[in-house]
Motif scaffolding. Sequence first.
Motif, PDB file in Angstrom:
ATOM      1  N   TYR A 103      33.219  20.732  53.825  1.00  0.00           N
ATOM      2  CA  TYR A 103      33.128  20.970  54.789  1.00  0.00           C
ATOM      3  C   TYR A 103      33.760  21.833  55.331  1.00  0.00           C
ATOM      4  CZ  TYR A 103      33.680  21.368  60.375  1.00  0.00           C
ATOM      5  OH  TYR A 103      33.500  21.592  61.332  1.00  0.00           O
ATOM      6  N   GLN A 104      35.199  22.624  55.484  1.00  0.00           N
ATOM      7  CA  GLN A 104      36.026  23.229  55.442  1.00  0.00           C
ATOM      8  C   GLN A 104      35.570  24.431  54.232  1.00  0.00           C
ATOM      9  OE1 GLN A 104      39.847  21.159  53.330  1.00  0.00           O
ATOM     10  NE2 GLN A 104      40.663  21.231  55.341  1.00  0.00           N
ATOM     11  N   TYR A 105      35.545  24.236  53.437  1.00  0.00           N
ATOM     12  CA  TYR A 105      34.692  25.433  52.654  1.00  0.00           C
ATOM     13  C   TYR A 105      33.502  26.682  53.113  1.00  0.00           C
ATOM     14  CZ  TYR A 105      33.070  28.689  48.232  1.00  0.00           C
ATOM     15  OH  TYR A 105      33.036  29.370  47.624  1.00  0.00           O
ATOM     16  N   PHE A 106      32.058  25.048  53.487  1.00  0.00           N
ATOM     17  CA  PHE A 106      30.549  25.900  53.466  1.00  0.00           C
ATOM     18  C   PHE A 106      30.732  26.452  54.444  1.00  0.00           C
ATOM     19  CE2 PHE A 106      30.283  23.528  49.605  1.00  0.00           C
ATOM     20  CZ  PHE A 106      29.591  24.693  49.378  1.00  0.00           C
ATOM     21  N   ILE A 107      31.919  25.700  55.942  1.00  0.00           N
ATOM     22  CA  ILE A 107      31.468  25.268  57.193  1.00  0.00           C
ATOM     23  C   ILE A 107      32.422  26.552  57.881  1.00  0.00           C
ATOM     24  CG2 ILE A 107      30.991  24.250  59.891  1.00  0.00           C
ATOM     25  CD1 ILE A 107      28.415  23.706  57.472  1.00  0.00           C
ATOM     26  N   LEU A 108      33.691  25.891  57.650  1.00  0.00           N
ATOM     27  CA  LEU A 108      34.704  26.671  58.632  1.00  0.00           C
ATOM     28  C   LEU A 108      35.016  27.778  57.121  1.00  0.00           C
ATOM     29  CD1 LEU A 108      37.117  23.446  59.440  1.00  0.00           C
ATOM     30  CD2 LEU A 108      35.688  24.536  60.648  1.00  0.00           C
ATOM     31  N   ASN A 109      34.482  28.121  56.190  1.00  0.00           N
ATOM     32  CA  ASN A 109      34.830  29.119  55.540  1.00  0.00           C
ATOM     33  C   ASN A 109      36.375  28.992  55.394  1.00  0.00           C
ATOM     34  OD1 ASN A 109      32.134  30.002  55.916  1.00  0.00           O
ATOM     35  ND2 ASN A 109      32.732  30.988  58.218  1.00  0.00           N
ATOM     36  N   LEU A 110      36.862  28.761  54.757  1.00  0.00           N
ATOM     37  CA  LEU A 110      38.343  28.549  54.035  1.00  0.00           C
ATOM     38  C   LEU A 110      37.874  29.081  52.486  1.00  0.00           C
ATOM     39  CD1 LEU A 110      39.997  25.829  55.899  1.00  0.00           C
ATOM     40  CD2 LEU A 110      40.110  27.815  56.738  1.00  0.00           C
ATOM     41  N   ARG A 111      38.305  29.554  52.161  1.00  0.00           N
ATOM     42  CA  ARG A 111      38.429  29.900  50.131  1.00  0.00           C
ATOM     43  C   ARG A 111      39.511  29.008  49.491  1.00  0.00           C
ATOM     44  NH1 ARG A 111      41.099  32.817  46.058  1.00  0.00           N
ATOM     45  NH2 ARG A 111      43.432  32.423  47.529  1.00  0.00           N
ATOM     46  N   ARG A 112      40.094  28.296  49.681  1.00  0.00           N
ATOM     47  CA  ARG A 112      40.804  26.949  49.698  1.00  0.00           C
ATOM     48  C   ARG A 112      40.779  25.943  50.456  1.00  0.00           C
ATOM     49  NH1 ARG A 112      44.946  29.013  45.399  1.00  0.00           N
ATOM     50  NH2 ARG A 112      44.221  27.252  44.878  1.00  0.00           N
ATOM     51  N   PRO A 113      39.893  25.379  50.077  1.00  0.00           N
ATOM     52  CA  PRO A 113      40.071  23.972  51.207  1.00  0.00           C
ATOM     53  C   PRO A 113      40.507  22.938  50.534  1.00  0.00           C
ATOM     54  CG  PRO A 113      37.618  24.451  50.049  1.00  0.00           C
ATOM     55  CD  PRO A 113      38.266  25.460  49.503  1.00  0.00           C
ATOM     56  N   ALA A 114      42.069  22.081  51.029  1.00  0.00           N
ATOM     57  CA  ALA A 114      42.559  21.190  50.745  1.00  0.00           C
ATOM     58  C   ALA A 114      41.727  19.937  51.622  1.00  0.00           C
ATOM     59  CB  ALA A 114      43.653  21.786  51.335  1.00  0.00           C
ATOM     60  N   GLY A 115      40.417  20.025  51.825  1.00  0.00           N
ATOM     61  CA  GLY A 115      41.358  18.640  52.795  1.00  0.00           C
ATOM     62  C   GLY A 115      42.625  18.203  53.353  1.00  0.00           C
ATOM     63  N   PHE A 116      42.549  17.247  53.297  1.00  0.00           N
ATOM     64  CA  PHE A 116      44.067  16.717  54.280  1.00  0.00           C
ATOM     65  C   PHE A 116      45.304  16.911  53.911  1.00  0.00           C
ATOM     66  CE2 PHE A 116      40.956  13.573  54.752  1.00  0.00           C
ATOM     67  CZ  PHE A 116      39.866  13.576  56.504  1.00  0.00           C
ATOM     68  N   LEU A 117      45.422  17.246  52.348  1.00  0.00           N
ATOM     69  CA  LEU A 117      46.565  17.673  52.087  1.00  0.00           C
ATOM     70  C   LEU A 117      46.604  18.940  51.666  1.00  0.00           C
ATOM     71  CD1 LEU A 117      46.854  14.310  49.175  1.00  0.00           C
ATOM     72  CD2 LEU A 117      47.590  14.582  51.835  1.00  0.00           C
ATOM     73  N   SER A 118      47.352  19.994  51.393  1.00  0.00           N
ATOM     74  CA  SER A 118      48.161  21.194  50.682  1.00  0.00           C
ATOM     75  C   SER A 118      47.090  20.725  49.117  1.00  0.00           C
ATOM     76  CB  SER A 118      49.230  20.829  50.011  1.00  0.00           C
ATOM     77  OG  SER A 118      49.893  20.119  49.586  1.00  0.00           O
ATOM     78  N   THR A 119      46.702  22.272  49.116  1.00  0.00           N
ATOM     79  CA  THR A 119      45.525  22.713  48.729  1.00  0.00           C
ATOM     80  C   THR A 119      45.899  22.058  46.977  1.00  0.00           C
ATOM     81  OG1 THR A 119      44.447  24.488  49.150  1.00  0.00           O
ATOM     82  CG2 THR A 119      44.276  24.207  46.795  1.00  0.00           C
ATOM     83  N   LEU A 120      46.858  22.262  46.131  1.00  0.00           N
ATOM     84  CA  LEU A 120      47.136  22.499  45.073  1.00  0.00           C
ATOM     85  C   LEU A 120      48.038  20.552  45.347  1.00  0.00           C
ATOM     86  CD1 LEU A 120      50.222  25.056  43.755  1.00  0.00           C
ATOM     87  CD2 LEU A 120      47.501  24.265  42.830  1.00  0.00           C
ATOM     88  N   THR A 121      48.674  20.204  45.804  1.00  0.00           N
ATOM     89  CA  THR A 121      48.162  18.476  45.868  1.00  0.00           C
ATOM     90  C   THR A 121      47.499  17.370  45.637  1.00  0.00           C
ATOM     91  OG1 THR A 121      51.198  18.839  46.969  1.00  0.00           O
ATOM     92  CG2 THR A 121      49.738  16.826  47.270  1.00  0.00           C
ATOM     93  N   ASN A 122      46.482  18.117  46.959  1.00  0.00           N
ATOM     94  CA  ASN A 122      45.003  17.335  46.750  1.00  0.00           C
ATOM     95  C   ASN A 122      44.354  17.511  45.534  1.00  0.00           C
ATOM     96  OD1 ASN A 122      43.104  16.038  48.987  1.00  0.00           O
ATOM     97  ND2 ASN A 122      41.854  18.139  47.447  1.00  0.00           N
ATOM     98  N   GLU A 123      44.345  18.375  44.752  1.00  0.00           N
ATOM     99  CA  GLU A 123      43.413  18.551  43.533  1.00  0.00           C
ATOM    100  C   GLU A 123      44.715  17.913  42.666  1.00  0.00           C
ATOM    101  OE1 GLU A 123      39.956  20.033  44.224  1.00  0.00           O
ATOM    102  OE2 GLU A 123      41.288  20.415  46.157  1.00  0.00           O
ATOM    103  N   SER A 124      45.882  17.419  42.788  1.00  0.00           N
ATOM    104  CA  SER A 124      46.211  16.835  41.208  1.00  0.00           C
ATOM    105  C   SER A 124      45.566  15.395  41.996  1.00  0.00           C
ATOM    106  CB  SER A 124      47.595  16.511  41.880  1.00  0.00           C
ATOM    107  OG  SER A 124      48.548  16.317  40.562  1.00  0.00           O
ATOM    108  N   VAL A 125      46.005  14.533  43.074  1.00  0.00           N
ATOM    109  CA  VAL A 125      45.527  13.620  43.643  1.00  0.00           C
ATOM    110  C   VAL A 125      44.297  13.528  43.227  1.00  0.00           C
ATOM    111  CG1 VAL A 125      45.291  11.529  45.277  1.00  0.00           C
ATOM    112  CG2 VAL A 125      47.408  12.932  45.347  1.00  0.00           C
ATOM    113  N   LEU A 126      43.374  13.939  43.676  1.00  0.00           N
ATOM    114  CA  LEU A 126      41.717  14.025  43.046  1.00  0.00           C
ATOM    115  C   LEU A 126      41.586  14.039  42.015  1.00  0.00           C
ATOM    116  CD1 LEU A 126      38.782  14.391  44.597  1.00  0.00           C
ATOM    117  CD2 LEU A 126      38.984  16.417  44.232  1.00  0.00           C
TER     118      LEU A 126
END
Length: 384
Positions: free
Chosen positions: A130-153
């Motif tokens: 949603y952040q990427y396609f609707i809010l146009n964020l280049r580095r969406p991160a969900g509820f955490l910081s981007t790199l931390t979010n991707e590490s958990v993911l």
Amino acid sequence: MNITVDKLGFWIIIFLTFSANISVAGVNLSVGLLFILLFIHLFQKRIDIKAIYKESKEVINAILIFFAVLVLSIVFSDYYKLGLDYLDKILRYLIIYFSIIHFIKKKDQLNKIFISLSLSILISSLFSIYQYFILNLRRPAGFLSTLTNESVLLMVLSIMVMLIYRTENKARYYYIFVSLISVLSLIVSNTRGAWIALIIGLLFFAFFVDKKMLVALFIISIVIIVLFPSFKARFNSIFDLNNSSNNERILMWRSAFEMWKDRPIFGHGIGSFEKLYPEKYILDIARVKGRMYAHSNIFDLLAETGIFGLISYLYLFFSIIKHGINRLRILKVKEKTIVYGYFLSFMTFFIHGLTFTNIFISHSANIFWVIIALYIVDLRLLKT
């Protein structure tokens, strides 16, 4: 009382895993409550410490050695006050590990934890998309910081891939759906280290579990390139040493190496990189003057915990792999998929940690210890 505490411990673990990719506060609250329950059981002598140690002594030994070296790095540090916060983190990781080992005793409990983890990354991934396609964020991160979010993911997505292969009922399609949504979230995050970790990890998993998966990976890659043209340029930048992000990381690693050379045995102490980097070790051509970490587990451990810290970290993974290989020799063919699934999770964590410090970032580290504990419990329950 024992039954009540056991059930309460289980449901707190459910809340902890649900909070995995959604709420830092949720994880912290869960850990605090689990500590109280473990203390109650210790007081009542309900915890069979010998049995817990016996079932995975090589892994527990490696964990204790790693944490002992971290503590020693604080003791021998000139900046020991900076490392005191990490004593709290070490205690937190131990609470997470032993709570799951102690309170999870049935297969249906483990399955509910898997569902909880899946809901966590599904909600987070949908929000990231949603952040990427609707809010146009280049580095969406969900509820955490981007790199931390991707590490958990990465870690939890690996478990979802495993569940696709070990689940025989309709829930299998649910795990496929969660995995696809999570992969899309990973793509739009523009996190190159996470992409590499997932690609290498899936190639490993496909080789040992299902070689037909290689065809699916190839098709998905083509679709991604067609639908996300910017993905190709971003991916190609991984190999460009003149890329500003790549160059900045290399500069940090050079600084971390210089820090290690000055204190090679136990390092400067956990937490010291943030202080020493801008004051003494930053290179003149570095763009960012303040950094909390060296953007690499390897270089952070060298700088802050010395050669003993790095060796104990590598020994931890070696012990987990050795433990898994020993189980592979006695497991049935289908059950081996479970071991390879957890190996996939650990591999993505390790590879992503080559260019990101996820071993000390509390949220990604929390889930790392959750996955290690689930791995031990899962293999234990295969015998029942």
